[in-house]
Scaffold this motif. Structure first.
Motif, PDB file in Angstrom:
ATOM      1  N   CYS A   2       2.493  15.089   0.679  1.00  0.00           N
ATOM      2  CA  CYS A   2       3.352  15.713  -0.617  1.00  0.00           C
ATOM      3  C   CYS A   2       2.628  16.994  -1.202  1.00  0.00           C
ATOM      4  O   CYS A   2       1.449  17.112  -0.993  1.00  0.00           O
ATOM      5  CB  CYS A   2       3.949  14.880  -1.335  1.00  0.00           C
ATOM      6  N   CYS A  26       4.230  10.754   2.261  1.00  0.00           N
ATOM      7  CA  CYS A  26       2.966  11.122   2.290  1.00  0.00           C
ATOM      8  C   CYS A  26       1.818   9.983   2.195  1.00  0.00           C
ATOM      9  O   CYS A  26       2.126   8.877   1.927  1.00  0.00           O
ATOM     10  CB  CYS A  26       2.713  11.596   0.921  1.00  0.00           C
ATOM     11  N   CYS A  80      -0.217  15.986  -3.562  1.00  0.00           N
ATOM     12  CA  CYS A  80      -1.498  15.565  -2.886  1.00  0.00           C
ATOM     13  C   CYS A  80      -2.057  16.496  -2.111  1.00  0.00           C
ATOM     14  O   CYS A  80      -3.360  16.740  -2.106  1.00  0.00           O
ATOM     15  CB  CYS A  80      -1.071  14.318  -1.998  1.00  0.00           C
ATOM     16  N   CYS A 126       0.050   9.112  -1.259  1.00  0.00           N
ATOM     17  CA  CYS A 126       0.649   8.355  -2.360  1.00  0.00           C
ATOM     18  C   CYS A 126       2.152   7.543  -1.977  1.00  0.00           C
ATOM     19  O   CYS A 126       2.413   6.695  -2.711  1.00  0.00           O
ATOM     20  CB  CYS A 126       1.020   9.336  -3.492  1.00  0.00           C
TER      21      CYS A 126
HETATM   22 ZN   LIG Z   1       1.377  12.346  -1.978  1.00  0.00          ZN
END
Ligand SMILES: [Zn+2]
Ligand SMILES: [Zn+2]
Length: 266
Positions: free
Chosen positions: A44, A33, A47, A36
């Motif tokens: 992800c 991701c 997110c 993050c």
């Molecule tokens: Zn993420």
């Protein structure tokens, strides 16, 4: 017989080179991701869910008045009345805020780090916003074209990948045609991002987009959706819209992932 063998060998070699390139990229830049750093996707689930679709759209011309669906505000509408060429865009739908939860990073990786797979995540955001903004179904979709020199350098037209995603996902069970042979970019121009002055940016794109004369009948009175990745002043989309309207298009809508604020470019 020899010719067939050679072709097969070339095909296998190209396939192997592609696989090797993919493996090297996977090792050097493992997919995770971009926001993050977790998971095995570029965004992800957590997110992605956090990215807010813009709830209010503004008039594409003055950018000051909230107008449902990104239409033209009454004041700007007045300015186009009686003009020989009507308003280039009837609507501009912006999916998300440029600064929103890592959007600028996703766009940057898509456009400049050449991760073409990102078109699915970004295309999903555009589709979501088009549905929320009740955009009338277009007759066809046109991605903003790249000059062939830039296309060769990048290897893909990011607007075309987004257009293909929208085409397959905007209306379930209906594939909206994507037309890439109607508008072409005749002049090689300096990237808009490199020009700081507003009027220079406008001048840079004058008469850059050309409509194929043979396609005039195809676009007459049709509803067209123009697709690009980002808009700043909107000059690129306005120029494409102007060329389409001057050739007889009925309605021209446009959509982008985000609109970059002019003051952030300066
Ligand atoms: Zn993420
Ligand atoms: Zn306005």
């Amino acid at each position: 017989m020899q010719l067939v063998d050679n072709r097969a060998i070339i095909k296998i070699t190209l396939y192997m080179l592609k696989e090797i390139k993919k493996t090297i990229l996977d090792v050097l830049f493992p997919i995770c991701c971009l926001h993050c750093g977790n998971g095995d996707a570029w965004a992800c689930n957590e997110c992605f869910r956090k990215i807010k679709i813009l709830s209010a759209q503004v008039c594409p011309y003055c950018e000051k008045v909230n107008v449902p669906g990104g239409g033209i505000c009454p004041r700007c509408k007045e300015k186009f009345l009686g003009k020989y060429v009507p308003a280039p865009l009837d609507r501009l739908v912006v999916a998300a805020k440029y600064k929103e939860a890592g959007i600028s990073r996703l766009i940057h990786f898509f456009k400049y780090r050449l991760i073409s797979d990102l078109h699915e995540i970004l295309g999903k955001l555009i589709v979501k916003s088009l549905i929320e903004n009740n955009l009338p179904l277009p007759d066809f979709i046109i991605p903003v074209p790249l000059h062939k020199r830039r296309l060769r350098w990048r290897g893909f037209n990011q607007a075309e990948l987004l257009a293909n995603y929208i085409s397959a996902n905007l209306a379930p069970g209906l594939e909206i045609p994507v037309a890439t042979d109607i508008i072409s970019r005749k002049k090689y121009t300096v990237p808009q991002m490199k020009i700081r002055n507003y009027s220079e940016r406008k001048k840079n794109l004058q008469n850059v987009f050309v409509i194929d004369k043979d396609k005039k009948n195809i676009i007459a009175n049709k509803k067209i959706l123009l697709v690009d990745d980002v808009a700043t002043t909107g000059s690129t989309l306005f120029e494409c819209g102007r060329a389409l309207k001057a050739t007889g298009a009925g309605k021209v809508y446009a959509c982008v992932i985000a609109r970059q604020e002019w003051k952030n470019v300066l």
